[in-house]
Design a protein around this motif. Structure first.
Motif, PDB file in Angstrom:
ATOM      1  N   PRO A  13     -14.572   6.368  11.056  1.00 40.72           N
ATOM      2  CA  PRO A  13     -14.428   6.334   9.598  1.00 40.72           C
ATOM      3  C   PRO A  13     -13.608   7.497   9.048  1.00 40.72           C
ATOM      4  O   PRO A  13     -12.784   7.306   8.146  1.00 40.72           O
ATOM      5  N   GLU A  14     -13.791   8.693   9.598  1.00 43.50           N
ATOM      6  CA  GLU A  14     -13.073   9.847   9.058  1.00 43.50           C
ATOM      7  C   GLU A  14     -11.580   9.769   9.332  1.00 43.50           C
ATOM      8  O   GLU A  14     -10.766  10.285   8.556  1.00 43.50           O
ATOM      9  N   VAL A  15     -11.191   9.132  10.437  1.00 41.58           N
ATOM     10  CA  VAL A  15      -9.770   8.973  10.746  1.00 41.58           C
ATOM     11  C   VAL A  15      -9.130   7.972   9.787  1.00 41.58           C
ATOM     12  O   VAL A  15      -8.041   8.212   9.246  1.00 41.58           O
ATOM     13  N   VAL A  16      -9.806   6.848   9.572  1.00 32.28           N
ATOM     14  CA  VAL A  16      -9.290   5.840   8.647  1.00 32.28           C
ATOM     15  C   VAL A  16      -9.150   6.437   7.250  1.00 32.28           C
ATOM     16  O   VAL A  16      -8.166   6.188   6.537  1.00 32.28           O
ATOM     17  N   GLU A  17     -10.109   7.262   6.852  1.00 35.43           N
ATOM     18  CA  GLU A  17     -10.030   7.926   5.543  1.00 35.43           C
ATOM     19  C   GLU A  17      -8.895   8.942   5.530  1.00 35.43           C
ATOM     20  O   GLU A  17      -8.124   9.018   4.562  1.00 35.43           O
ATOM     21  N   HIS A  18      -8.779   9.735   6.597  1.00 39.99           N
ATOM     22  CA  HIS A  18      -7.726  10.753   6.679  1.00 39.99           C
ATOM     23  C   HIS A  18      -6.343  10.121   6.655  1.00 39.99           C
ATOM     24  O   HIS A  18      -5.403  10.659   6.069  1.00 39.99           O
ATOM     25  N   PHE A  19      -6.216   8.953   7.274  1.00 39.30           N
ATOM     26  CA  PHE A  19      -4.943   8.239   7.281  1.00 39.30           C
ATOM     27  C   PHE A  19      -4.658   7.543   5.950  1.00 39.30           C
ATOM     28  O   PHE A  19      -3.591   6.962   5.775  1.00 39.30           O
ATOM     29  N   ASN A  20      -5.622   7.577   5.043  1.00 35.96           N
ATOM     30  CA  ASN A  20      -5.478   6.998   3.701  1.00 35.96           C
ATOM     31  C   ASN A  20      -5.122   5.508   3.767  1.00 35.96           C
ATOM     32  O   ASN A  20      -4.211   5.033   3.091  1.00 35.96           O
ATOM     33  N   HIS A  43       0.845  -1.207   0.000  1.00 33.57           N
ATOM     34  CA  HIS A  43       0.000   0.000   0.000  1.00 33.57           C
ATOM     35  C   HIS A  43       0.880   1.256   0.000  1.00 33.57           C
ATOM     36  O   HIS A  43       0.825   2.063  -0.931  1.00 33.57           O
ATOM     37  N   ASN A  44       1.669   1.418   1.030  1.00 33.49           N
ATOM     38  CA  ASN A  44       2.692   2.464   1.114  1.00 33.49           C
ATOM     39  C   ASN A  44       2.143   3.866   0.886  1.00 33.49           C
ATOM     40  O   ASN A  44       2.826   4.725   0.331  1.00 33.49           O
ATOM     41  N   GLU A  45       0.900   4.121   1.320  1.00 35.65           N
ATOM     42  CA  GLU A  45       0.296   5.442   1.115  1.00 35.65           C
ATOM     43  C   GLU A  45      -0.375   5.991   2.360  1.00 35.65           C
ATOM     44  O   GLU A  45      -1.131   6.959   2.277  1.00 35.65           O
ATOM     45  N   CYS A  46      -0.122   5.396   3.533  1.00 36.02           N
ATOM     46  CA  CYS A  46      -0.715   5.932   4.755  1.00 36.02           C
ATOM     47  C   CYS A  46      -0.170   7.336   5.018  1.00 36.02           C
ATOM     48  O   CYS A  46       1.038   7.561   4.908  1.00 36.02           O
ATOM     49  N   SER A  47      -1.049   8.250   5.387  1.00 38.44           N
ATOM     50  CA  SER A  47      -0.680   9.665   5.425  1.00 38.44           C
ATOM     51  C   SER A  47       0.275  10.035   6.549  1.00 38.44           C
ATOM     52  O   SER A  47       0.897  11.094   6.498  1.00 38.44           O
ATOM     53  N   PHE A  48       0.423   9.169   7.561  1.00 39.13           N
ATOM     54  CA  PHE A  48       1.283   9.483   8.701  1.00 39.13           C
ATOM     55  C   PHE A  48       2.630   8.772   8.628  1.00 39.13           C
ATOM     56  O   PHE A  48       3.490   8.984   9.484  1.00 39.13           O
ATOM     57  N   CYS A  49       2.835   7.926   7.636  1.00 42.15           N
ATOM     58  CA  CYS A  49       3.936   6.962   7.645  1.00 42.15           C
ATOM     59  C   CYS A  49       4.884   7.147   6.461  1.00 42.15           C
ATOM     60  O   CYS A  49       4.453   7.368   5.332  1.00 42.15           O
ATOM     61  N   THR A  50       6.183   7.019   6.746  1.00 41.94           N
ATOM     62  CA  THR A  50       7.196   6.996   5.685  1.00 41.94           C
ATOM     63  C   THR A  50       8.118   5.781   5.841  1.00 41.94           C
ATOM     64  O   THR A  50       9.221   5.755   5.297  1.00 41.94           O
ATOM     65  N   PHE A  89      -6.309 -12.615  15.285  1.00 42.13           N
ATOM     66  CA  PHE A  89      -5.680 -11.387  14.792  1.00 42.13           C
ATOM     67  C   PHE A  89      -5.560 -10.371  15.918  1.00 42.13           C
ATOM     68  O   PHE A  89      -6.298 -10.411  16.903  1.00 42.13           O
ATOM     69  N   SER A  90      -4.600  -9.481  15.756  1.00 39.24           N
ATOM     70  CA  SER A  90      -4.474  -8.329  16.643  1.00 39.24           C
ATOM     71  C   SER A  90      -4.804  -7.083  15.841  1.00 39.24           C
ATOM     72  O   SER A  90      -4.614  -7.043  14.620  1.00 39.24           O
ATOM     73  N   VAL A  91      -5.311  -6.080  16.532  1.00 43.05           N
ATOM     74  CA  VAL A  91      -5.678  -4.811  15.895  1.00 43.05           C
ATOM     75  C   VAL A  91      -4.827  -3.695  16.484  1.00 43.05           C
ATOM     76  O   VAL A  91      -4.724  -3.566  17.702  1.00 43.05           O
ATOM     77  N   ASN A  92      -4.203  -2.927  15.616  1.00 38.52           N
ATOM     78  CA  ASN A  92      -3.417  -1.773  16.047  1.00 38.52           C
ATOM     79  C   ASN A  92      -4.315  -0.535  16.126  1.00 38.52           C
ATOM     80  O   ASN A  92      -5.045  -0.229  15.172  1.00 38.52           O
ATOM     81  N   ILE A  93      -4.254   0.158  17.254  1.00 36.97           N
ATOM     82  CA  ILE A  93      -5.024   1.377  17.461  1.00 36.97           C
ATOM     83  C   ILE A  93      -4.050   2.509  17.790  1.00 36.97           C
ATOM     84  O   ILE A  93      -3.157   2.351  18.630  1.00 36.97           O
ATOM     85  N   ILE A  94      -4.221   3.653  17.131  1.00 42.25           N
ATOM     86  CA  ILE A  94      -3.359   4.802  17.358  1.00 42.25           C
ATOM     87  C   ILE A  94      -4.085   5.827  18.218  1.00 42.25           C
ATOM     88  O   ILE A  94      -5.079   6.430  17.782  1.00 42.25           O
ATOM     89  N   ILE A  95      -3.603   6.014  19.443  1.00 39.89           N
ATOM     90  CA  ILE A  95      -4.141   7.049  20.313  1.00 39.89           C
ATOM     91  C   ILE A  95      -3.795   8.418  19.725  1.00 39.89           C
ATOM     92  O   ILE A  95      -2.668   8.659  19.313  1.00 39.89           O
ATOM     93  N   GLY A  96      -4.775   9.301  19.664  1.00 41.80           N
ATOM     94  CA  GLY A  96      -4.548  10.630  19.101  1.00 41.80           C
ATOM     95  C   GLY A  96      -4.777  10.721  17.613  1.00 41.80           C
ATOM     96  O   GLY A  96      -4.519  11.761  17.005  1.00 41.80           O
ATOM     97  N   GLY A  97      -5.273   9.653  17.013  1.00 42.48           N
ATOM     98  CA  GLY A  97      -5.443   9.630  15.568  1.00 42.48           C
ATOM     99  C   GLY A  97      -6.441  10.631  15.026  1.00 42.48           C
ATOM    100  O   GLY A  97      -6.362  11.028  13.860  1.00 42.48           O
ATOM    101  N   ALA A  98      -7.387  11.058  15.856  1.00 37.03           N
ATOM    102  CA  ALA A  98      -8.416  11.999  15.397  1.00 37.03           C
ATOM    103  C   ALA A  98      -8.020  13.447  15.648  1.00 37.03           C
ATOM    104  O   ALA A  98      -8.747  14.364  15.253  1.00 37.03           O
ATOM    105  N   GLY A  99      -6.887  13.657  16.332  1.00 33.90           N
ATOM    106  CA  GLY A  99      -6.487  15.026  16.658  1.00 33.90           C
ATOM    107  C   GLY A  99      -7.122  15.503  17.949  1.00 33.90           C
ATOM    108  O   GLY A  99      -7.985  14.850  18.543  1.00 33.90           O
ATOM    109  N   SER A 100      -6.681  16.680  18.397  1.00 33.94           N
ATOM    110  CA  SER A 100      -7.039  17.164  19.735  1.00 33.94           C
ATOM    111  C   SER A 100      -8.496  17.575  19.886  1.00 33.94           C
ATOM    112  O   SER A 100      -8.995  17.689  21.003  1.00 33.94           O
ATOM    113  N   GLU A 101      -9.208  17.785  18.780  1.00 36.44           N
ATOM    114  CA  GLU A 101     -10.591  18.238  18.872  1.00 36.44           C
ATOM    115  C   GLU A 101     -11.585  17.074  18.973  1.00 36.44           C
ATOM    116  O   GLU A 101     -12.769  17.298  19.235  1.00 36.44           O
TER     117      GLU A 101
END
Length: 299
Positions: A135-142, A27-34, A164-176
């Motif tokens: 949903p909006e976070v998953v979309e924003h993270f591409n 995939h290599n297109e997640c918006s937070f990852c390089t 399976f395990s699921v990875n969850i990112i705390i703070g993914g939606a931003g401070s608001e």
């Protein structure tokens, strides 16, 4: 053993044999990852895979667990994965589990029967970067899939007997939207019932699309207080049996881990105690992070 470019694995795979079957990320297109931005995706040859397995056989008297690398080996076709698993079972017959990273989209291209066949060959414990139940976070993270698609595909894994395990990112939606993210994460996890929940705190890779948003003020990262409070709220909302909560990533300031529901109250108490022990100026300021996303917090 052949490894190309950076190799990552979950912390809980520290004792697993790492076997390269793909290079980079499909995939290599997640918006937070390089992580794999400079590594073109390609598939390792079966000849090299067999060579590495035979090298492992010479090195180790016993291998209980293998973790396939790199970013999402489950992107391979079912036939290719079956060939790899057969070769593993031939050379290292004592192996109990063949685990790997996987994306929701990797599951889509396999039939229910193929998933069951893979499980019969010891493929299990897929690590899936969902990141959020919003949903909006998953979309924003591409991420390349929707939350609804994730629910369908994860339930297919369960029906096939694949943990399976699921990875969850705390703070993914931003401070608001910390409250909304915590609630959505709890709801999703309660529905899909993963074997393990892997918690990490948002680290925006320099040079990523999300990094540009942060610089332009379009995305406001959580404060430390918000990160901890979001984790507390999410954990409080979980009603799971026999799911392991793994909050030991280096990005998490207060490490907690334990089986749900037995250790839930103990973990909540540790998070709240840790929150109370940190100086206010660190809790409510936006701290500058180092290259690995770590901060040093005086108590």
């Amino acid at each position: 053993m052949k490894y190309t470019g950076p190799v990552y694995r979950p912390p809980f795979e520290a004792n697993s044999l790492l076997l390269q079957v793909t290079v980079g990320c499909s995939h290599n297109e997640c918006s937070f990852c390089t992580m794999y931005s400079d590594v073109p995706f390609h598939v390792e040859t079966m000849e090299q895979i067999e060579q590495d397995l035979r090298e492992a056989r010479r090195m180790y008297p016993r291998v209980n667990r293998i973790f396939l690398v790199n970013a999402d080996p489950f992107a391979l076709s079912a036939d290719r994965l079956k060939s790899i698993a057969v070769k593993i079972n031939e050379i290292l017959p004592e192996v109990e589990t063949i685990a790997m990273y996987a994306s929701v989209n990797n599951i889509k291209n396999k039939t229910d029967e193929e998933l069951k066949q893979l499980r019969a060959l010891k493929i299990n414990d897929l690590n899936i970067g969902l990141e959020s139940g919003m949903p909006e976070v998953v979309e924003h993270f591409n991420k390349g899939f929707t939350v609804d698609e994730a629910k369908v595909q994860l339930k297919r894994l369960t029906e096939a007997g694949i943990d399976f395990s699921v990875n969850i990112i705390i703070g993914g939606a931003g401070s608001e939207k910390t409250h909304e993210n915590a609630i959505a994460n709890s709801k999703l996890l309660n529905e899909v019932k993963p074997k393990l929940i892997f918690i990490a705190t948002l680290h925006v890779d320099p040079g990523s699309p999300l990094d540009e948003e942060v610089k332009e003020g379009l995305f406001i990262e959580n404060t430390l207080r918000q990160n901890i409070e979001e984790e507390i709220e999410m954990l409080s909302g979980l009603s799971l049996d026999h799911t392991y909560f793994f909050g030991l990533h280096t990005s998490n300031v207060i490490p907690v881990h334990g089986m749900l529901p037995d250790k839930k109250n103990e973990m909540l108490a540790a998070l709240k105690e840790g929150l109370d022990s940190i100086q206010v100026e660190y809790l409510d300021g936006h701290l500058k992070k180092g290259a690995e996303g770590r901060v040093s917090i005086p108590r």
